[in-house]
Design an enzyme around this catalytic site. Sequence first.
Site, PDB file in Angstrom:
ATOM      1  N   SER A  79      -2.869   0.144   0.896  1.00 40.44           N
ATOM      2  CA  SER A  79      -1.375   0.775   0.600  1.00 40.44           C
ATOM      3  C   SER A  79      -1.605   1.782   1.055  1.00 40.44           C
ATOM      4  O   SER A  79      -0.534   1.996   1.924  1.00 40.44           O
ATOM      5  CB  SER A  79      -2.107   0.553  -1.180  1.00 40.44           C
ATOM      6  OG  SER A  79      -0.957   0.342  -2.584  1.00 40.44           O
ATOM      7  N   ASP A 119       2.647   5.728  14.468  1.00 42.37           N
ATOM      8  CA  ASP A 119       4.047   4.976  15.065  1.00 42.37           C
ATOM      9  C   ASP A 119       5.219   6.148  14.810  1.00 42.37           C
ATOM     10  O   ASP A 119       5.751   6.075  16.476  1.00 42.37           O
ATOM     11  CB  ASP A 119       4.651   4.298  13.855  1.00 42.37           C
ATOM     12  CG  ASP A 119       4.842   3.175  13.579  1.00 42.37           C
ATOM     13  OD1 ASP A 119       3.983   2.457  14.397  1.00 42.37           O
ATOM     14  OD2 ASP A 119       5.379   1.820  13.046  1.00 42.37           O
ATOM     15  N   LYS A 145      -2.848  -4.207   2.521  1.00 41.93           N
ATOM     16  CA  LYS A 145      -2.304  -4.448   0.859  1.00 41.93           C
ATOM     17  C   LYS A 145      -0.929  -3.677   1.483  1.00 41.93           C
ATOM     18  O   LYS A 145      -1.323  -2.515   1.234  1.00 41.93           O
ATOM     19  CB  LYS A 145      -2.688  -3.434  -0.608  1.00 41.93           C
ATOM     20  CG  LYS A 145      -2.478  -3.714  -1.132  1.00 41.93           C
ATOM     21  CD  LYS A 145      -2.772  -3.162  -2.382  1.00 41.93           C
ATOM     22  CE  LYS A 145      -1.651  -3.699  -3.597  1.00 41.93           C
ATOM     23  NZ  LYS A 145      -0.634  -2.692  -3.788  1.00 41.93           N
TER      24      LYS A 145
END
Length: 431
Positions: free
Chosen positions: A304, A315, A329
């Site tokens: 999460s 990224d 998740k």
Amino acid sequence: MTPALPMPGRAGLALSPRRLLASLLPVALLALPLPAVSAVNDDLPVEEIQTFAEVFERIKRAYVEEVDDATLLRNAMRGMLSELDPHSAFLDREQFQSLRESTQGEFGGIGIEVGLEDGQLTVITPIDDTPASRAGLQARDQILSIDDTPTERLSLQEAVNLMRGEPGTRIELTILRRGESSPRTVTLTREVIRTESVRSELLEPGFGYLRVTQFQTRTGDQVAEQIRRLEREAPLSGLVLDLRNNPGGVLQAAVGVADAFLDSGLIVYTEGRLPDTEMQFSASPGSAAPEVPLVVLINGGSASAAEIVAGALQDQRRAVVMGTESFGKGSVQQIMPLGNGEGLKLTTALYYTPNGRSIQAQGIEPDVEVVRGRVEVTETGREVREADLEGHLRSRDAPRERAELSERLREDYQLGEALNLLKALNVLSRR
């Protein structure tokens, strides 16, 4: 043989479909804006509602024990939510209060985050410095029973309620670990679980270590504070951000942690069916550690919010992500009070990394895969070197003391590799 029972037609039911639906509408009204509710009412699946009413009446009339209407309706609501996904749930008063306690960061229990994997109660992660972590419980351990209660038919919330309790009381878990053929029994003593979300230390002069165990309201601020504390001890040449076995938590806290290392760009965005579930979070100008080389450690227990931070830093090419694939998740849950002390935990959106990757059921792939392990030291402690040979020529320079590999790094192979990578990045940056 089961005796045959009279089968009344739908016209003879004690509750009409419309009356039964009316008893459920307050839940829908809180979950959806009014125009959406109106649209639902205009297109009701009448046949399914009638079947539901018929099942309700059959249970009322023929079940071996008498069941009151409130119990049946609450069970129906639980069923509606539990069949959506593993993270949506109907919360009665006790469960809703329990969720509030865990959000506040203090409760009586063993310090473990659990979920359902293929219908089996499974450890997502043990919380640091709790009975569960000290007993050696690991991510992906299956919990077969809690005391004398098998877990195969328990809901997730029922299992959590069984594991929580008064501090000082004992609990016995039957665990099956992946790769092992026979289960093991672990006896734990419940404690007051106080979840301190951030801690830090210097691994070596100039190389800091930040451990984030979960994401609470102030975790972002605490990370920035710990970075400043480390920099007061020594200028930082590198930093390890440890998100292993971090089950997640508050979305805004994840944004705050990522923002501590970024000064621009997208961190995460969410997409759902309703307009208010579509959000974007970007880094603000200035950061606590804008240029310090960074390695992020993740594993199968990183879930999460932890995956949001790892994905954003990966990224944005701000950090090297190391370890093993994360949990996967990537869904957002909203807690919706129902006005009577009960509530809903409902999945309303999905997370996406800045490059548009969905975390849900995919997880974050590390840039450098390093599996769990430990460093084994030979009996002599090291290899024979020139300086050990009798009669060797001495260096004109004063000999430098080689720092002994700490016991912590010997036991934690992934952390040792993260430190080695930071040192390599420093060599390259100096060139």
